[in-house]
Structure formats: structure tokens, C-alpha cells
Design a protein around this motif. Structure first.
Motif, short mmCIF file in Angstrom:
data_model
loop_
_atom_site.label_atom_id
_atom_site.label_comp_id
_atom_site.label_asym_id
_atom_site.label_seq_id
_atom_site.Cartn_x
_atom_site.Cartn_y
_atom_site.Cartn_z
N SER A 63 96.81 94.44 22.96
CA SER A 63 96.16 94.80 24.21
C SER A 63 96.45 96.26 24.52
CB SER A 63 96.65 93.90 25.36
OG SER A 63 98.04 94.01 25.52
N ARG A 64 95.46 96.94 25.08
CA ARG A 64 95.58 98.35 25.44
C ARG A 64 95.28 98.48 26.93
NH1 ARG A 64 91.93 102.05 22.07
NH2 ARG A 64 93.07 103.59 23.33
N LEU A 65 96.35 98.63 27.71
CA LEU A 65 96.19 98.71 29.15
C LEU A 65 95.60 100.05 29.58
CD1 LEU A 65 96.58 97.57 31.97
CD2 LEU A 65 98.97 98.35 31.89
N GLY A 66 95.95 101.13 28.87
CA GLY A 66 95.46 102.44 29.27
C GLY A 66 93.95 102.51 29.30
N ASN A 67 93.31 101.96 28.28
CA ASN A 67 91.85 101.95 28.23
C ASN A 67 91.26 101.13 29.38
OD1 ASN A 67 89.34 100.18 26.84
ND2 ASN A 67 89.20 102.39 26.60
N ALA A 68 91.91 100.02 29.70
CA ALA A 68 91.43 99.17 30.80
C ALA A 68 91.56 99.89 32.14
CB ALA A 68 92.21 97.86 30.81
N LEU A 69 92.65 100.62 32.35
CA LEU A 69 92.82 101.37 33.60
C LEU A 69 91.75 102.44 33.75
CD1 LEU A 69 96.71 101.75 33.63
CD2 LEU A 69 95.34 100.33 35.16
N ASP A 70 91.39 103.09 32.65
CA ASP A 70 90.33 104.10 32.70
C ASP A 70 89.00 103.47 33.10
OD1 ASP A 70 92.04 106.15 31.97
OD2 ASP A 70 91.63 105.94 29.82
N LYS A 71 88.69 102.29 32.53
CA LYS A 71 87.44 101.61 32.88
C LYS A 71 87.43 101.21 34.35
CE LYS A 71 84.88 101.24 29.11
NZ LYS A 71 84.87 100.05 28.28
N ALA A 72 88.57 100.72 34.83
CA ALA A 72 88.65 100.31 36.23
C ALA A 72 88.45 101.49 37.17
CB ALA A 72 90.00 99.64 36.51
N ALA A 73 89.05 102.64 36.84
CA ALA A 73 88.92 103.82 37.68
C ALA A 73 87.48 104.30 37.75
CB ALA A 73 89.83 104.94 37.17
N LEU A 74 86.74 104.15 36.66
CA LEU A 74 85.34 104.56 36.64
C LEU A 74 84.47 103.70 37.57
CD1 LEU A 74 84.76 105.26 32.82
CD2 LEU A 74 84.88 106.95 34.68
N LEU A 75 84.88 102.45 37.78
CA LEU A 75 84.10 101.57 38.64
C LEU A 75 84.30 101.87 40.12
CD1 LEU A 75 84.56 98.11 36.87
CD2 LEU A 75 82.64 99.69 36.69
N LEU A 76 85.42 102.50 40.46
CA LEU A 76 85.72 102.80 41.86
C LEU A 76 85.00 104.09 42.26
CD1 LEU A 76 89.53 102.01 41.77
CD2 LEU A 76 87.76 100.62 42.83
N HIS A 77 84.56 104.13 43.51
CA HIS A 77 83.79 105.27 43.99
C HIS A 77 84.72 106.45 44.28
CE1 HIS A 77 80.79 102.12 44.59
NE2 HIS A 77 79.88 103.08 44.61
N GLU A 78 84.61 107.46 43.47
CA GLU A 78 85.46 108.64 43.63
C GLU A 78 84.96 109.55 44.75
OE1 GLU A 78 88.15 109.65 41.97
OE2 GLU A 78 88.27 108.32 40.23
N ASP A 79 83.66 109.48 45.07
CA ASP A 79 83.09 110.45 46.00
C ASP A 79 83.24 110.06 47.46
OD1 ASP A 79 81.50 108.26 45.74
OD2 ASP A 79 79.58 109.33 45.75
N ASP A 80 83.92 108.97 47.73
CA ASP A 80 84.10 108.52 49.11
C ASP A 80 85.59 108.51 49.43
OD1 ASP A 80 84.01 107.42 51.61
OD2 ASP A 80 82.77 105.69 51.04
N ASN A 81 86.05 109.54 50.12
CA ASN A 81 87.48 109.65 50.43
C ASN A 81 87.93 108.64 51.47
OD1 ASN A 81 87.84 111.84 48.66
ND2 ASN A 81 87.15 113.31 50.22
N ALA A 82 86.97 108.09 52.24
CA ALA A 82 87.34 107.10 53.25
C ALA A 82 87.54 105.71 52.66
CB ALA A 82 86.25 107.05 54.34
N MET A 83 87.21 105.52 51.40
CA MET A 83 87.29 104.20 50.77
C MET A 83 88.69 103.95 50.22
SD MET A 83 85.39 101.51 50.02
CE MET A 83 83.70 102.12 50.03
#
Length: 337
Positions: free
Chosen positions: A177-197
Motif C-alpha cells: 500500500s502507498r499512502l502518499g499517493n492516496a493523500l495526493d489524490k484526496a487533496a486534489l478532491l478538496l476545493h483549494e480555491d475556497d479558504n472558508a471551507m
């Protein structure tokens, strides 16, 4: 704070009240026609009032029954119209929070040191999370050596529920299992452009991975205001990893829950570490933590009026009127018999 403001939710039902005067008028003006009917051929004029139910005592009883039915109809129509006369103002909102669940489906998750298995226990945790979710948008990523996006962040909890049974270790082509790759995928799903989120990641795993620079990866996510929570699945005693991927004659490894490493990762991610249990407490605690982070970051909407429905008050006299009318009907039937 309750306020007053009487009105009907479905006022069009009140047109049905016109039936009451129409029935009374028809009964009154049809009396003359009835008195000139063929009944006069079979009875003396003095006996016709008794035959037609127009004698004094009979008329009084007849009018009493008609009045009772009219009152019952009046109350039923008013109840159907939906009377309201007080309401409360509430501020509607939804939590400004997103959560991506990382579900470990590596081979070690088939171990049965947790009944019925680690993976089954992990899926149950996700089901509890979806069922108790107060409105947080949730995404799902399954990972082993490669991370696969099962669902982007969404408010459709039913679709996520339906995908859970299909997530198994049979989907994994390579061991580990590779957790680093999974964390990268999860971060991409989260909205980076909304600081209030408020942005959170939940990792559900047995911690059976040996990967360098994981702490640096988690620290980098935290610098982007992304929290990492972890639910540990398994026991200290562990169990034998299924040997589907092992070379012939190789020794079967033992997988144990690595709580120390998981606690350390959750601490660096400014999140919670909990041992997955069979109660809902762990899931509730996680949701409370996410909501606390999003408490000052809500999408507030216009205050909404919530009316207090009062239709049931008008059905109470209907019950007594119907009982009265059926009692009169039974007495009349016994007299005829």
C-alpha cells in the motif's frame, strides 16, 4: 421566538364549506315537492308529516342530526385547509466542510483479527459516517499500491452507500500500500480555491505500510489547512496476511495494527486518532470535530419561517361528533328491529 400570523396553508379547501348552505337550501325547498309526491295517494293528509319525517319531534331530531353532520364537515374542511397561527424564525445553513475518506483495501485488510474482517469493519465505519452525516460533503478514495477515486466530494450519500459493497481486496493487482499517493489524490478532491471551507481527510487503515517521508507529506497538507484524521482497524496481535501475492515457499508475514505510527500521523495532521469500534462513538466524535472546525464557516441563508401546524385541533371535535352520529344511527336501527 414564536410569532403570530393566522392563515391557511391550503385555503382553497374552504370552498368546500359552500356544501353546507347548499344542502340546507335543497332540503328546505324540496319539502314542497316531497309533500306533493305520490305518498298522498297512500296516506291521509294528517298522517303525511309522520310518514315523511316532518312531525314536530321527528323534525327536531332530523335537524339535530343535520346540524351535527354540518359541524363535522365544517371542522374537517378547516383541518384540510391547514390552519396556522404561529411560527418560528430559524437560520438555515449547511456546514462549510468537505471530507475525503481514504479506505485501505490492501491484502492485510482481509485479516480477521477484527470480526468479521478488517475491511468489513472499515466499510461499516464508512456506513456509519454516511448515515450520521449532518450535511458535510464527502468523497471516497480506495487505495492499496494505487489510489482510485470512487467518488468526488458529493452530497449524495445514497450513491456512496451503494458503492461500498463492491470495494474489496480483489480489486488490488499488486501487494502493498502507498499512502502518499492516496493523500495526493484526496487533496486534489478538496476545493483549494475556497479558504472558508473546512477541509478534512479520514484515513481508515491498519497502518501496514512502510513508506518514507509520510510525515513531511502530512505536514505539507496541514500547511494548506487540510486536517488528517485516522481510524485504526486491527489489533496488536494482528494476523497472517493472505499469501495470494507471495512467491512459492516464502514465509507468510504477520500484520499488526501500528497504533504508534498512526497516532503520530494524526498528530502531525492536527486530527484525531481513534481505534475503530463497534459503537458509533468514534464516528460521532469525528463529525463533531469537523463541525467545530466549520462552525464559524457556514453558508448562512435568509431566515426561514417554520410554521406550527394546528390542523389536529379541529379533528378533536370531529371525533366526538362522529361518535354521536353513529350512536344515533344504532339507536334508530334497534327501533326498526
Amino acid at each position: 421566538m414564536p410569532e403570530s400570523g393566522f392563515h391557511f396553508a391550503q385555503a382553497s379547501w374552504l370552498w368546500a364549506l359552500l356544501a353546507i348552505p347548499l344542502v340546507w337550501l335543497w332540503l328546505r325547498y324540496s319539502k314542497t315537492l316531497r309533500s306533493r309526491g305520490k305518498e298522498s295517494l297512500y296516506a291521509d293528509e294528517s298522517l303525511l308529516p309522520w310518514l315523511l319525517g316532518e312531525a314536530r319531534g321527528q323534525v327536531q331530531r332530523y335537524h339535530g342530526v343535520l346540524a351535527a353532520w354540518s359541524l363535522a364537515w365544517l371542522f374537517m374542511v378547516v383541518a384540510m385547509a391547514g390552519p396556522r397561527w404561529d411560527y418560528e424564525r430559524i437560520s438555515a445553513f449547511r456546514p462549510a466542510a468537505e471530507l475525503v475518506v481514504l479506505l485501505d483495501i490492501s491484502a492485510s485488510m482481509n485479516i480477521t483479527d477484527v470480526r468479521p474482517s478488517r475491511l468489513a469493519r472499515a466499510r461499516q465505519e464508512v456506513q456509519d459516517l454516511l448515515r450520521l452525516n449532518p450535511g458535510i460533503r464527502i468523497g471516497l478514495v480506495a487505495f492499496a499500491t494505487v489510489a482510485h477515486v470512487v467518488s468526488p466530494v458529493t452530497e449524495d450519500m445514497e450513491t456512496l452507500q451503494r458503492t461500498l459493497p463492491s470495494l474489496s481486496t480483489d480489486l488490488v493487482a499488486l501487494p502493498g500500500s502507498r499512502l502518499g499517493n492516496a493523500l495526493d489524490k484526496a487533496a486534489l478532491l478538496l476545493h483549494e480555491d475556497d479558504n472558508a471551507m473546512a477541509r478534512h481527510i479520514l484515513l481508515i487503515t491498519d497502518g501496514d505500510f512502510d513508506e518514507p517521508k509520510l510525515l513531511e507529506k502530512v505536514d505539507e497538507l496541514r500547511s494548506r489547512n487540510i486536517h488528517l484524521h485516522i481510524l485504526g482497524v486491527g489489533t496488536d496481535g494482528g494476523g497472517l496476511v493472505p499469501d495470494r501475492y507471495l512467491p512459492r515457499g516464502a514465509r507468510t508475514p504477520v500484520s499488526r495494527l501500528n497504533e504508534e505510527e498512526l497516532r503520530n500521523l494524526a498528530q502531525h495532521g492536527d486530527g484525531l486518532y481513534q481505534l475503530a469500534g463497534y459503537q458509533e462513538n468514534d464516528t460521532r466524535k469525528l463529525l463533531d470535530n469537523i463541525l467545530a472546525d466549520a462552525e464559524q464557516q457556514q453558508f448562512k441563508e435568509m431566515p426561514t419561517r417554520v410554521w406550527n401546524e394546528r390542523f389536529y385541533l379541529f379533528l378533536i371535535p370531529v371525533i366526538f361528533l362522529v361518535l354521536y352520529l353513529f350512536g344515533r344511527s344504532n339507536r334508530f336501527s334497534r327501533r326498526l328491529s
